[in-house]
Design a protein around this motif. Structure first.
Motif, mmCIF file in Angstrom:
data_model
loop_
_atom_site.group_PDB
_atom_site.id
_atom_site.type_symbol
_atom_site.label_atom_id
_atom_site.label_comp_id
_atom_site.label_asym_id
_atom_site.label_seq_id
_atom_site.Cartn_x
_atom_site.Cartn_y
_atom_site.Cartn_z
ATOM 1 N N ARG A 1 2.274 4.015 2.453
ATOM 2 C CA ARG A 1 0.930 4.599 2.524
ATOM 3 C C ARG A 1 0.881 5.663 4.010
ATOM 4 O O ARG A 1 0.406 6.388 4.054
ATOM 5 C CB ARG A 1 -0.045 3.654 2.792
ATOM 6 N N ASP A 2 1.952 5.086 4.964
ATOM 7 C CA ASP A 2 1.884 5.888 6.258
ATOM 8 C C ASP A 2 2.808 7.261 5.945
ATOM 9 O O ASP A 2 3.079 7.830 7.076
ATOM 10 C CB ASP A 2 2.487 4.902 7.153
ATOM 11 N N ARG B 1 1.297 5.754 -1.769
ATOM 12 C CA ARG B 1 0.698 6.758 -2.258
ATOM 13 C C ARG B 1 1.815 7.320 -3.557
ATOM 14 O O ARG B 1 2.810 7.354 -3.202
ATOM 15 C CB ARG B 1 1.020 8.085 -1.380
ATOM 16 N N PRO C 1 0.759 -1.211 0.025
ATOM 17 C CA PRO C 1 0.145 -0.060 0.184
ATOM 18 C C PRO C 1 0.672 1.190 -0.221
ATOM 19 O O PRO C 1 1.749 1.322 0.619
ATOM 20 C CB PRO C 1 -0.846 -0.090 1.377
ATOM 21 N N ARG D 1 -3.865 7.274 -4.124
ATOM 22 C CA ARG D 1 -3.614 6.310 -3.177
ATOM 23 C C ARG D 1 -3.960 4.660 -3.720
ATOM 24 O O ARG D 1 -4.833 4.389 -4.530
ATOM 25 C CB ARG D 1 -4.637 6.413 -1.945
ATOM 26 N N LEU D 2 -3.238 4.033 -3.142
ATOM 27 C CA LEU D 2 -2.835 2.570 -3.996
ATOM 28 C C LEU D 2 -2.787 1.626 -2.679
ATOM 29 O O LEU D 2 -1.984 1.200 -2.187
ATOM 30 C CB LEU D 2 -1.580 2.464 -4.633
ATOM 31 N N ASP D 3 -4.142 1.070 -2.639
ATOM 32 C CA ASP D 3 -4.506 0.467 -1.477
ATOM 33 C C ASP D 3 -4.108 -1.027 -1.719
ATOM 34 O O ASP D 3 -3.521 -1.718 -0.589
ATOM 35 C CB ASP D 3 -6.075 0.433 -1.180
ATOM 36 N N ASP D 4 -4.160 -1.455 -2.885
ATOM 37 C CA ASP D 4 -3.402 -2.806 -2.786
ATOM 38 C C ASP D 4 -1.845 -2.656 -3.079
ATOM 39 O O ASP D 4 -1.339 -4.035 -3.326
ATOM 40 C CB ASP D 4 -4.171 -3.622 -4.138
ATOM 41 N N GLY D 5 -1.287 -1.764 -3.327
ATOM 42 C CA GLY D 5 0.262 -1.580 -3.829
ATOM 43 C C GLY D 5 0.488 -2.071 -5.268
ATOM 44 O O GLY D 5 1.696 -2.092 -5.406
ATOM 45 N N TYR E 1 -10.070 5.322 -8.840
ATOM 46 C CA TYR E 1 -8.869 5.500 -7.920
ATOM 47 C C TYR E 1 -8.960 6.774 -7.078
ATOM 48 O O TYR E 1 -9.509 7.607 -7.305
ATOM 49 C CB TYR E 1 -7.814 5.757 -9.063
ATOM 50 N N PRO E 2 -8.745 6.388 -5.595
ATOM 51 C CA PRO E 2 -8.987 7.399 -4.698
ATOM 52 C C PRO E 2 -7.905 8.412 -4.922
ATOM 53 O O PRO E 2 -6.492 8.479 -4.835
ATOM 54 C CB PRO E 2 -8.712 6.688 -3.359
ATOM 55 N N SER F 1 3.259 11.046 4.088
ATOM 56 C CA SER F 1 2.914 11.931 3.398
ATOM 57 C C SER F 1 3.913 12.609 2.831
ATOM 58 O O SER F 1 5.263 12.966 3.542
ATOM 59 C CB SER F 1 1.882 12.903 3.911
#
Length: 356
Positions: free
Chosen positions: A86-87, A18, A16, A54-58, A41-42, A89
Motif C-alpha cells: 500500500r505504501d 494496490r 494492504p 486499493r486493497l485495504d484488507d489485503g 472497491y476504491p 506507488s
C-alpha cells in the motif's frame, strides 16, 4: 555462479496493497472502473490506461473471482498487472514486477504448488527401459515426477503440476527442482544403469546459469554424468532451435547425454532430429499404439527407425503395452522398449517382467 531467479518465488503476500491494471482495450478499463466502483472497491484512474485498485484488507481472492467474472479470458491474458504494498506507488522501478493478469490470478491460488516447490516435495517413480531382444535386461530407468504436499499422502500427477506451473509462471522453479530431485532420488535408490530425466527447454534462458545447480548436484553426489540422459520434452514448443542447441551443447560439455522425446508427435521433433543429433530418440506412444495393425504408421515408423540408424542415434519405443506391438518393434530392430508390458512406473525402481 547459479541463477537465483529460478530458486526464489515471490508470493502474493496478503496485506494492504494496490493492484495496478493496464487492460489492452480502453473499453475494458472503463467497464472495470464502473463495475468495481459499483461493488465498493476504491478505484482510481489517475494515469492514462492504468486502473489502480486499493486493497485495504489485503485479501486478493474476492477480487480475483470478481475479475474472472467481469473479464473474458482474452482480456485477462492481455491485461498487464502489478501488485504492490500500500505504501508504494507504481513507478519504473516496479516494471520487473509486472505480469499478465492471467499469471497474477493463477499465482494467487498457487500456494500449494509454491509450498511443494520450496519443500522440494517431489517423489519420483521409475520405469525401466529394456533391451528389445532381452527385456529382462534393464538398459535405463526413466524418472517420472509426482508431487506430494507436505504432510499429505496422496500424490499429485504431472498434468496438474505442469498446468498450474505454466499458468502461474512457475515452470522455471518446478523444472529446476525436478531435475535436482530426480538425480538425488535415482542416486539414493542406487540405480547403477542409465537414468533418463525429463526437462523442458523453454524453462532455461542461459544454460551456463540455469543448469549450474543440476551440475553441482551430480558433482556433490559423486555420480558419473555419463549415466544421466536429459530428455527434451514438449518439442512442439521449441521455437528457437539455436538456443536449444546451446542447452544440448552445455549438457554434453558437462558429460551428460541427450534424448529427444516424442519423435513422430509433430513436425518440430523431426526438424530437431538432424539439427541436434541426440544420443537417443523416443517414439511417441501415439505412434507405437497398435503399430502391428496399422500399415500406414508402420511405413512411417520404419522410415524413422531407418533414419535414426543412419544418423547413429539409438531408438527407444515408449508406451509398449501389447505383445504384438513388441513383436513388430523387434522385427524393425528398435534398440530399446519401454511400457506397461514390461513394468509400470514405481518406487523403488521395479524389475521388468518378461512377457510370456
Amino acid at each position: 555462479m547459479t541463477c537465483q531467479d529460478c530458486q526464489v518465488i515471490e508470493r502474493c503476500t496478503p496485506g494492504p496493497g494496490r493492484l495496478y491494471l493496464a487492460p489492452f482495450l480502453s473499453h475494458t478499463l472503463k467497464a472495470l472502473h464502473s463495475h468495481l466502483q459499483t461493488r465498493g472497491y476504491p478505484v482510481h484512474n489517475g494515469t492514462p490506461g492504468v486502473l489502480e485498485v486499493r486493497l485495504d484488507d489485503g485479501d486478493l481472492q474476492p477480487l480475483a473471482h470478481l475479475l474472472r467474472d467481469l473479464m473474458s479470458e482474452a482480456e485477462i491474458r492481455d491485461c498487464q498487472a502489478a501488485l504492490l504494498p500500500r505504501d508504494q506507488s507504481f513507478g519504473i522501478v516496479h516494471l520487473p514486477r509486472t505480469q499478465t493478469l492471467h499469471t497474477l490470478l493463477a499465482r494467487t491460488c498457487s500456494d500449494w504448488l509454491i509450498d511443494l516447490i520450496e519443500a522440494e516435495s517431489l517423489v519420483f517413480h521409475f520405469q525401466p527401459i529394456v533391451h528389445t531382444l532381452r527385456p529382462d535386461q534393464v538398459f535405463a530407468y526413466e524418472s517420472l515426477m509426482r508431487g506430494q504436499l507436505p504432510g499429505k499422502n496422496s500424490l499429485i500427477y504431472p498434468d496438474r503440476l505442469l498446468e498450474q506451473a505454466r499458468a502461474a509462471r512457475l515452470m522455471f522453479q518446478l523444472d529446476r527442482v525436478a531435475r535436482i530431485n530426480a538425480i538425488r532420488q535415482a542416486t539414493g535408490h542406487d540405480i547403477r544403469c542409465n537414468i533418463f530425466i525429463n526437462f523442458n527447454p523453454t524453462t532455461i534462458y542461459d544454460p551456463a546459469y540455469c543448469l549450474q545447480t543440476t551440475l553441482q548436484e551430480v558433482r556433490r553426489l559423486g555420480a558419473d554424468p555419463d549415466r544421466f540422459v536429459f530428455e527434451v520434452v514438449e518439442t512442439e514448443a521449441v521455437s528457437d532451435t539455436a538456443h536449444l542447441r546451446r542447452i544440448v551443447d552445455f549438457y554434453r560439455g558437462a558429460g551428460f547425454r541427450v534424448a529427444l522425446d516424442d519423435l513422430g508427435a509433430g513436425y518440430a521433433s523431426l526438424n530437431l532430429l538432424a539439427e541436434l543429433r541426440p544420443d537417443f530418440v523416443k517414439f511417441d506412444r501415439a505412434m507405437v499404439k497398435g503399430i502391428d495393425q496399422d500399415p500406414f504408421r508402420q511405413k512411417v515408423l520404419a522410415k524413422l527407425i531407418e533414419m535414426a540408424g543412419e544418423l547413429g542415434i539409438a531408438t527407444i519405443a515408449e508406451g509398449v503395452e501389447t505383445r504384438a506391438e513388441w513383436d513388430w518393434l523387434r522385427g524393425q530392430q528398435v534398440n530399446y522398449v519401454q511400457g506397461y508390458l514390461f513394468a509400470r512406473p514405481a518406487t523403488p525402481p521395479p524389475a521388468p517382467e518378461v512377457p510370456k
